[in-house]
Scaffold this motif. Structure first.
Motif, PDB file in Angstrom:
ATOM      1  N   ILE A   1       0.840  -1.189   0.000  1.00  0.00           N
ATOM      2  CA  ILE A   1       0.000   0.000   0.000  1.00  0.00           C
ATOM      3  C   ILE A   1       0.882   1.249   0.000  1.00  0.00           C
ATOM      4  CG2 ILE A   1      -1.675   1.337   1.349  1.00  0.00           C
ATOM      5  CD1 ILE A   1      -2.854  -1.342   2.271  1.00  0.00           C
ATOM      6  N   GLY A   2       1.954   1.222   0.780  1.00  0.00           N
ATOM      7  CA  GLY A   2       2.886   2.338   0.805  1.00  0.00           C
ATOM      8  C   GLY A   2       3.526   2.581  -0.541  1.00  0.00           C
ATOM      9  N   ASN A   3       3.895   1.514  -1.241  1.00  0.00           N
ATOM     10  CA  ASN A   3       4.460   1.669  -2.578  1.00  0.00           C
ATOM     11  C   ASN A   3       3.432   2.237  -3.543  1.00  0.00           C
ATOM     12  OD1 ASN A   3       7.158   0.911  -2.311  1.00  0.00           O
ATOM     13  ND2 ASN A   3       6.623  -1.246  -2.328  1.00  0.00           N
ATOM     14  N   GLY A   4       2.185   1.849  -3.398  1.00  0.00           N
ATOM     15  CA  GLY A   4       1.131   2.411  -4.241  1.00  0.00           C
ATOM     16  C   GLY A   4       0.933   3.893  -3.987  1.00  0.00           C
ATOM     17  N   VAL A   5       0.960   4.291  -2.717  1.00  0.00           N
ATOM     18  CA  VAL A   5       0.814   5.702  -2.376  1.00  0.00           C
ATOM     19  C   VAL A   5       2.009   6.498  -2.904  1.00  0.00           C
ATOM     20  CG1 VAL A   5       0.685   7.336  -0.451  1.00  0.00           C
ATOM     21  CG2 VAL A   5      -0.656   5.241  -0.383  1.00  0.00           C
ATOM     22  N   LEU A   6       3.210   5.927  -2.823  1.00  0.00           N
ATOM     23  CA  LEU A   6       4.390   6.605  -3.365  1.00  0.00           C
ATOM     24  C   LEU A   6       4.312   6.723  -4.882  1.00  0.00           C
ATOM     25  CD1 LEU A   6       7.243   5.126  -1.161  1.00  0.00           C
ATOM     26  CD2 LEU A   6       6.380   7.470  -1.174  1.00  0.00           C
ATOM     27  N   ALA A   7       3.717   5.754  -5.542  1.00  0.00           N
ATOM     28  CA  ALA A   7       3.529   5.854  -6.990  1.00  0.00           C
ATOM     29  C   ALA A   7       2.574   6.995  -7.329  1.00  0.00           C
ATOM     30  CB  ALA A   7       3.004   4.533  -7.548  1.00  0.00           C
ATOM     31  N   VAL A   8       1.518   7.166  -6.538  1.00  0.00           N
ATOM     32  CA  VAL A   8       0.599   8.283  -6.752  1.00  0.00           C
ATOM     33  C   VAL A   8       1.316   9.608  -6.493  1.00  0.00           C
ATOM     34  CG1 VAL A   8      -1.535   9.363  -5.922  1.00  0.00           C
ATOM     35  CG2 VAL A   8      -1.443   6.897  -6.282  1.00  0.00           C
ATOM     36  N   ALA A   9       2.187   9.648  -5.484  1.00  0.00           N
ATOM     37  CA  ALA A   9       2.968  10.859  -5.214  1.00  0.00           C
ATOM     38  C   ALA A   9       3.876  11.184  -6.395  1.00  0.00           C
ATOM     39  CB  ALA A   9       3.788  10.688  -3.937  1.00  0.00           C
ATOM     40  N   MET A  10       4.446  10.162  -7.021  1.00  0.00           N
ATOM     41  CA  MET A  10       5.287  10.389  -8.194  1.00  0.00           C
ATOM     42  C   MET A  10       4.462  10.941  -9.350  1.00  0.00           C
ATOM     43  SD  MET A  10       7.667   7.721 -10.305  1.00  0.00           S
ATOM     44  CE  MET A  10       6.249   6.848 -10.929  1.00  0.00           C
ATOM     45  N   LEU A  11       3.254  10.435  -9.529  1.00  0.00           N
ATOM     46  CA  LEU A  11       2.386  10.951 -10.580  1.00  0.00           C
ATOM     47  C   LEU A  11       1.994  12.411 -10.335  1.00  0.00           C
ATOM     48  CD1 LEU A  11       0.023   7.932 -11.283  1.00  0.00           C
ATOM     49  CD2 LEU A  11       1.764   8.900 -12.791  1.00  0.00           C
ATOM     50  N   THR A  12       1.855  12.792  -9.063  1.00  0.00           N
ATOM     51  CA  THR A  12       1.548  14.190  -8.791  1.00  0.00           C
ATOM     52  C   THR A  12       2.720  15.088  -9.175  1.00  0.00           C
ATOM     53  OG1 THR A  12       2.288  14.049  -6.499  1.00  0.00           O
ATOM     54  CG2 THR A  12      -0.061  13.682  -6.927  1.00  0.00           C
ATOM     55  N   LEU A  13       3.944  14.561  -9.068  1.00  0.00           N
ATOM     56  CA  LEU A  13       5.099  15.355  -9.501  1.00  0.00           C
ATOM     57  C   LEU A  13       5.103  15.526 -11.018  1.00  0.00           C
ATOM     58  CD1 LEU A  13       8.016  14.114  -7.252  1.00  0.00           C
ATOM     59  CD2 LEU A  13       6.856  16.309  -7.192  1.00  0.00           C
ATOM     60  N   PHE A  14       4.716  14.483 -11.756  1.00  0.00           N
ATOM     61  CA  PHE A  14       4.663  14.588 -13.210  1.00  0.00           C
ATOM     62  C   PHE A  14       3.638  15.624 -13.668  1.00  0.00           C
ATOM     63  CE2 PHE A  14       6.318  10.057 -13.530  1.00  0.00           C
ATOM     64  CZ  PHE A  14       7.594  10.469 -13.879  1.00  0.00           C
TER      65      PHE A  14
END
Length: 65
Positions: free
Chosen positions: A12-25
């Motif tokens: 779940i943490g990795n999924g949330v970090l992936a969403v955080a990366m998408l917000t940077l894009f």
């Protein structure tokens, strides 16, 4: 003995970090729509993701091969 399997919080943490990366894009359009709250959203997502990933630690490092 640790078999290398991770608990649900880790994934779940990795999924949330992936969403955080998408917000940077998409920070440009997000900051146009949300203003400073886009950066706040990114910081919250990154903090929650790291907290979930780090909560999966077992306390003892794996033995060397």
């Amino acid at each position: 003995m640790n078999t290398g399997r991770h608990r649900r919080n880790f994934w779940i943490g990795n999924g949330v970090l992936a969403v955080a990366m998408l917000t940077l894009f998409f920070m440009g359009p997000l900051s146009d729509a949300l203003g400073i709250w886009a950066a706040v959203l990114w910081m919250v997502l990154a903090a929650v993701g790291m907290a979930l990933v780090m909560s999966d630690k077992t306390g003892e490092p794996p033995s060397p091969d």
